[in-house]
Enzyme design. Structure first.
Site, PDB file in Angstrom:
ATOM      1  N   CYS A  35       8.519  -0.457 -44.146  1.00 48.47           N
ATOM      2  CA  CYS A  35       9.093  -1.395 -45.118  1.00 48.47           C
ATOM      3  C   CYS A  35      10.591  -1.500 -44.815  1.00 48.47           C
ATOM      4  O   CYS A  35      11.368  -0.631 -45.204  1.00 48.47           O
ATOM      5  CB  CYS A  35       8.858  -0.940 -46.552  1.00 48.47           C
ATOM      6  SG  CYS A  35       9.424  -2.165 -47.760  1.00 48.47           S
ATOM      7  N   CYS A  48      10.653 -10.151 -46.870  1.00 54.33           N
ATOM      8  CA  CYS A  48       9.927  -9.061 -46.202  1.00 54.33           C
ATOM      9  C   CYS A  48      10.668  -8.753 -44.901  1.00 54.33           C
ATOM     10  O   CYS A  48      10.704  -9.594 -43.997  1.00 54.33           O
ATOM     11  CB  CYS A  48       8.485  -9.481 -45.921  1.00 54.33           C
ATOM     12  SG  CYS A  48       7.540  -8.239 -45.014  1.00 54.33           S
TER      13      CYS A  48
HETATM   14  N1  LIG Z   1       3.310  -5.201 -47.301  1.00 54.11           N
HETATM   15  C1  LIG Z   1       3.749  -4.420 -46.127  1.00 54.11           C
HETATM   16  C2  LIG Z   1       4.661  -3.251 -46.568  1.00 54.11           C
HETATM   17  C3  LIG Z   1       6.024  -3.728 -47.103  1.00 54.11           C
HETATM   18  C4  LIG Z   1       6.833  -4.434 -46.044  1.00 54.11           C
HETATM   19  C5  LIG Z   1       8.020  -5.264 -46.523  1.00 54.11           C
HETATM   20  N2  LIG Z   1       8.319  -5.257 -47.915  1.00 54.11           N
HETATM   21  C6  LIG Z   1       9.264  -5.063 -45.650  1.00 54.11           C
HETATM   22  O1  LIG Z   1      10.385  -5.228 -46.138  1.00 54.11           O
HETATM   23  O2  LIG Z   1       9.069  -4.789 -44.433  1.00 54.11           O
HETATM   24  C7  LIG Z   1       2.506  -3.857 -45.408  1.00 54.11           C
HETATM   25  O3  LIG Z   1       1.496  -3.605 -46.067  1.00 54.11           O
HETATM   26  O4  LIG Z   1       2.606  -3.671 -44.181  1.00 54.11           O
END
Ligand SMILES: N[C@H](CCC[C@H](N)C(=O)O)C(=O)O
EC number: 5.1.1.7
Length: 264
Positions: free
Chosen positions: A74, A216
């Protein structure tokens, strides 16, 4: 600034360019036994982040999506946790350990601006991972107006579709179908990218285990890597614009991601 969610859980709420997190410091209790879906619902956040001790870095960061599923990476939360630990230690550099023995370096580059070394992208079909061998640069997927995404692993799986106008894409409808496509044994994050004449990227994201988010970090990295691999861009860095803000992504040896953080 720490407040209590249910008078039992000390936590802080932060965001990285609009990607929201409840961050729980469990370095003393080392407790990972939480109801993540309930915390995400009560805290109305995109991910729940648990900090524990690490033997290989300044701390260990555990990532749980809003549906309670665990994630390997993340980027935006790493910028928030990096800020908190640097504040605590009075330094402008710290490291964060993730599962799969990945270590992230965080650098303070401004009052509330944090840069993260996200490491190297993984590009082979079985590193994404995909359920069968095919070209990750042009996946054999077509759904309404979307087709032939690029697949790339930034520590977590991503697919990136390139379109002329991201605002026309019904991401709420198509996101879950793509997240759960049979080609992705570990599901996937889904991005829709529009490359501007300036070479900057407009991005919207459906996150695995959470849904549409304002930002993200790992998706912004995936979109830049995908644009270089597809030869849509030929530059060492660009700005990725998401609904929650923008991220500066650089890719030479490693991928570097820089952006703002804040408290909620
Ligand atoms: N939903 C993502 C995790 C959070 C990633 C995101 N919030 C970031 O800033 O990289 C997954 O299941 O791979």
């Amino acid at each position: 600034m720490v407040s209590n969610l249910t008078d039992k859980i000390p936590f802080v709420k932060m965001h990285g360019t609009g990607n929201s997190f409840v961050i729980i410091d469990s370095r003393s209790a080392n407790n990972l036994d939480w109801n993540y879906r309930q915390i995400a619902d009560q805290g109305s956040c995109d991910q729940v982040i648990i900090i524990t001790m690490s033997n290989a870095a300044n701390c260990f960061m555990h990532i749980y999506n809003a549906d309670g599923s665990r994630a390997e990476m993340c980027g935006n939360a790493a910028r928030c946790v990096g800020y908190l630990i640097m504040l605590e230690k009075g330094t402008e550099y710290i490291t964060i350990e993730l599962i799969n023995n990945r270590i992230l370096e965080c650098f303070k580059v401004g009052d509330k601006s944090i840069k993260v070394n996200m490491g190297k992208p993984l590009l082979k079909w079985n590193e994404i991972p995909l359920s069968c061998e095919c070209d990750p640069l042009y996946l054999p997927i077509e759904l309404e107006m979307l087709k032939e995404p690029v697949a790339v692993n930034i520590g977590n799986p991503h697919i990136v579709f390139f379109v002329d106008n991201i605002s026309e894409i019904p991401l709420q409808n198509l996101g879950p179908k793509l997240e759960n496509h049979e080609l992705f044994p570990q599901k996937t994050n889904v991005s829709i990218a529009q490359i501007e004449k300036s070479g900057e990227i407009n991005l919207r994201v459906w996150e695995r285990g959470t849904g549409i988010t304002a930002s993200c970090g790992s998706a912004a990295c995936a979109a830049f890597v995908a644009s270089i691999l597809r030869k849509c861009l030929a530059t060492k860095q660009t700005s990725v614009h998401l609904p929650g803000g923008h991220l500066l992504i650089e890719w030479s040896k490693n991928i570097l991601m820089t952006g703002d953080i804040g408290f909620l």
